[in-house]
Design an enzyme around this catalytic site. Structure first.
Site, PDB file in Angstrom:
ATOM      1  N   GLY A 288      11.388  -1.393  -2.392  1.00 49.42           N
ATOM      2  CA  GLY A 288      10.233  -2.248  -2.140  1.00 49.42           C
ATOM      3  C   GLY A 288      10.433  -3.310  -1.077  1.00 49.42           C
ATOM      4  N   GLU A 330      17.007   1.212  -4.433  1.00 44.63           N
ATOM      5  CA  GLU A 330      16.352   2.401  -3.874  1.00 44.63           C
ATOM      6  C   GLU A 330      15.446   2.063  -2.690  1.00 44.63           C
ATOM      7  OE1 GLU A 330      15.817   4.833  -8.110  1.00 44.63           O
ATOM      8  OE2 GLU A 330      14.203   3.561  -7.367  1.00 44.63           O
ATOM      9  N   PRO A 331      15.982   1.547  -1.598  1.00 42.44           N
ATOM     10  CA  PRO A 331      15.111   1.231  -0.461  1.00 42.44           C
ATOM     11  C   PRO A 331      14.664   2.495   0.281  1.00 42.44           C
ATOM     12  CG  PRO A 331      17.393   0.801   0.108  1.00 42.44           C
ATOM     13  CD  PRO A 331      17.397   1.256  -1.328  1.00 42.44           C
ATOM     14  N   GLY A 332      13.412   2.531   0.671  1.00 47.70           N
ATOM     15  CA  GLY A 332      12.914   3.646   1.490  1.00 47.70           C
ATOM     16  C   GLY A 332      12.395   3.099   2.797  1.00 47.70           C
ATOM     17  N   ARG A 333      11.235   2.428   2.698  1.00 42.26           N
ATOM     18  CA  ARG A 333      10.552   1.868   3.880  1.00 42.26           C
ATOM     19  C   ARG A 333      11.473   1.005   4.745  1.00 42.26           C
ATOM     20  NH1 ARG A 333       5.202   0.202   3.073  1.00 42.26           N
ATOM     21  NH2 ARG A 333       5.707   0.617   0.904  1.00 42.26           N
ATOM     22  N   TYR A 391      -4.515   1.908   1.693  1.00 41.46           N
ATOM     23  CA  TYR A 391      -4.073   0.571   1.258  1.00 41.46           C
ATOM     24  C   TYR A 391      -4.591  -0.560   2.134  1.00 41.46           C
ATOM     25  CZ  TYR A 391      -0.397   3.652  -0.591  1.00 41.46           C
ATOM     26  OH  TYR A 391       0.284   4.669  -1.195  1.00 41.46           O
ATOM     27  N   CYS A 418     -13.525  13.289  10.731  1.00 42.87           N
ATOM     28  CA  CYS A 418     -14.938  13.105  10.394  1.00 42.87           C
ATOM     29  C   CYS A 418     -15.093  12.105   9.252  1.00 42.87           C
ATOM     30  CB  CYS A 418     -15.561  14.439   9.999  1.00 42.87           C
ATOM     31  SG  CYS A 418     -15.401  15.624  11.309  1.00 42.87           S
ATOM     32  N   GLU A 419     -14.611  10.927   9.467  1.00 44.44           N
ATOM     33  CA  GLU A 419     -14.675   9.838   8.478  1.00 44.44           C
ATOM     34  C   GLU A 419     -14.818   8.551   9.266  1.00 44.44           C
ATOM     35  OE1 GLU A 419     -14.438   9.520   5.151  1.00 44.44           O
ATOM     36  OE2 GLU A 419     -14.111  11.654   4.822  1.00 44.44           O
TER      37      GLU A 419
HETATM   38  N1  PLP Z   1      11.868   3.578  -6.097  1.00 48.52           N
HETATM   39  C1  PLP Z   1      10.725   3.881  -6.738  1.00 48.52           C
HETATM   40  C2  PLP Z   1      10.783   4.201  -8.174  1.00 48.52           C
HETATM   41  C3  PLP Z   1       9.503   3.894  -6.057  1.00 48.52           C
HETATM   42  O1  PLP Z   1       8.385   4.180  -6.706  1.00 48.52           O
HETATM   43  C4  PLP Z   1       9.496   3.578  -4.662  1.00 48.52           C
HETATM   44  C5  PLP Z   1       8.248   3.567  -3.902  1.00 48.52           C
HETATM   45  O2  PLP Z   1       7.166   3.694  -4.361  1.00 48.52           O
HETATM   46  C6  PLP Z   1      10.712   3.290  -4.040  1.00 48.52           C
HETATM   47  C7  PLP Z   1      11.877   3.294  -4.783  1.00 48.52           C
HETATM   48  C8  PLP Z   1      10.795   2.982  -2.581  1.00 48.52           C
HETATM   49  O3  PLP Z   1      10.030   1.894  -2.204  1.00 48.52           O
HETATM   50  P1  PLP Z   1      10.119   1.343  -0.716  1.00 48.52           P
HETATM   51  O4  PLP Z   1       9.949   2.500   0.199  1.00 48.52           O
HETATM   52  O5  PLP Z   1       8.996   0.369  -0.622  1.00 48.52           O
HETATM   53  O6  PLP Z   1      11.451   0.713  -0.565  1.00 48.52           O
END
Ligand code: PLP
Length: 491
Positions: A288, A330-333, A391, A418-419
């Site tokens: 997050g 668990e970073p993604g973004r 969002y 088409c939106e």
């Molecule tokens: N972990 C869980 C359980 C999630 O649901 C998410 C995103 O929805 C993430 C990690 C990754 O979040 P972010 O990409 O914002 O770091």
């Protein structure tokens, strides 16, 4: 009609959007480390110009910096390892594959010392193709199928993150039927919800994910769903309960929400250890971490967040008199988001006149004044970036194929679907002389853009190019018309 505001802030623009002093300048926080504008005016990534990328791969195109991805991945790992070294010997960083996943990226993740968080059989399949060790995989999801649970057991994944009592039961039965033990974490909802600069703490949970830590349960003994799950997991011979997990939201800048969640989960973990005479060796605090989508977004460096979280884990464990469990995140973004920009070609342009109340300092304040808003259409849209529609997400954009000395004009970058809600960048100042054929780059599109892409209006999903050491290669090829027609079974 009033066009005298060209070059000045438009009253149609949101308050946060300033007129850039230099429309050709790049805000470093929004771009990969190797994106620059040359003296000739073109945007380049690791020395490759956008014109070359367009020539070789076409548009729309996701353009990712491999070096930047690796730097950010390693940056998270190092920052959290440093901050938690004396607490639990470091941190396991699970890259959240849902943000963007393909075989190449899964390989980079492993090479940089990270693990991989998946949430479907498809994501597990990518991990398998990339040869990621099962022990370094997690499997999430609020509705895992039996087949996905079996696949996770086949792959000997390091942790299945169980989301409900119902699922705990199914995992236990499937593992027991195979004569195996499933390694399980429990996803709890701690009543902490964070978004950007605020977080809220609520007692009750009304969402599909996770086991509530509040007493809002149908259990006769009055246990929370979270405690019921701990008790049940402890009783199953086919479950090895590793620990607890939470994820409190997305695009979070301030560490306070993470810290509060950590404190709540540690307190609960301690209570469960005592009550059930168990040891829960792991605690996952989710992802997050926010990134810069626009110049006003100011993400904190990973080290700052890590230190703040470590301080709370350290003090809470000391207060409770327990050893800290091994922490994971668990970073993604925050790893992939800023590594990538989307390259589009500009097509149709039109300007509309919008009535709005006159500014207070403009004489007769009762009058409405008309201001121009220019619509800049590009050759993609909500099919390659659904976040503005889903969002209300804000993005930014620059003209990438050349520099311009023209005055800034408030613009809205829209797609070709088409939106009428098909907006890529709701508000941005672009040079007045933007014309069909110009290339536009939208930064910060590495996360949840390709991953959420669709074939709406039978548009082919764009490819993803990774640039490294001055050369570009497709890591996901773009779809062709043939791909689109292949699944249509005909008459
Ligand atoms: N972990 C869980 C359980 C999630 O649901 C998410 C995103 O929805 C993430 C990690 C990754 O979040 P972010 O990409 O914002 O770091």
């Amino acid at each position: 009609m009033n066009d005298s505001h060209k070059g000045a802030a438009s009253p149609l623009a949101p308050e946060w959007l300033a007129v850039p002093e230099d429309l050709n300048a790049l805000t470093p926080s929004m771009w990969a480390e190797d994106v620059f504008r040359t003296s000739a005016g073109q945007l380049t990534i690791d020395g490759i110009s956008v014109a070359e990328l367009k020539e070789q791969f076409g548009t729309p195109l996701f353009v990712m910096s491999e070096a930047d991805f690796r730097t950010r991945a390693r940056g998270f790992k190092d920052a959290f390892d440093d901050a938690f070294a004396d607490i639990c010997g470091g941190v396991d960083v699970y890259y959240a594959g849902k943000s963007f996943l393909c075989t190449a990226v899964a390989t980079w993740v492993a090479e940089e010392g990270l693990r991989l968080d998946t949430c479907s059989g498809g994501e597990l399949a990518v991990a398998a193709r990339a040869g990621i060790a099962g022990a370094h995989l997690g499997l999430h999801g609020n509705n895992k199928s039996d087949a996905e649970i079996r696949r996770a057991l086949d792959m000997q994944v390091g942790r299945i993150v169980v989301d409900s009592l119902d699922e705990l039961d199914r995992v236990a039965k499937i593992a027991s039927g195979r004569g195996e033990t499933a390694k399980v974490m429990l996803r709890l909802t701690p009543g902490v919800h964070a978004h950007t600069h605020e977080f809220i703490a609520t007692a009750h949970e009304d969402q599909k994910f996770g086991l509530s830590m509040a007493g809002d349960t149908t259990d006769e003994a009055g246990l929370s769903a979270a405690e019921e799950a701990v008790a049940a997991a402890t009783a199953y011979h086919s479950i090895e309960l590793l620990g607890l997990h939470c994820h409190i939201g997305s695009q979070i800048f301030e560490p306070d929400g993470f810290a509060l969640a950590a404190e709540k989960l540690l307190t609960f973990l301690d209570a469960m250890q005592r009550k059930y005479s168990i040891v829960l060796p792991e605690l996952d605090l989710g992802g997050g971490y926010g990134i810069a989508y626009t110049p006003v977004d100011t993400p904190r460096p990973p080290a700052e967040i890590a230190q703040a979280m470590a301080a709370v884990v350290r003090s809470t464990c000391a207060k409770l008199g327990i050893d800290s469990p091994r922490i994971s995140i668990e970073p993604g973004r925050a790893i992939v988001g800023s590594t990538t920009f989307t390259l589009y070609e500009v097509g149709t342009l039109k300007t509309v006149r919008v009535d709005t109340p006159a500014p207070a300092d403009a004489g007769d304040a009762d009058d409405n004044v008309t201001y121009p808003r220019r619509y800049v259409s590009v050759d993609g849209g909500m099919s390659d970036n659904a976040r503005p529609v889903l969002y209300d997400a804000d993005y930014s954009a620059v003209v990438a194929s050349r520099a311009s000395a023209a005055a800034p004009q408030l613009s809205r970058v829209v797609g070709k679907h088409c939106e009428s809600g098909d907006i890529v960048v709701r508000d941005v100042y672009l040079p007045e002389d933007v014309a069909a054929g110009d290339l536009l780059a939208v930064p910060g599109t590495g996360a949840y853009c390709w991953a959420l892409s669709s074939n709406y209006n039978y548009l082919a999903r764009p490819g993803v190019v990774a640039v490294r050491d001055g050369s570009a290669r497709l890591i996901v090829r773009g779809e062709t018309e043939e791909d689109l027609l292949n699944r249509d079974m005909g008459v």
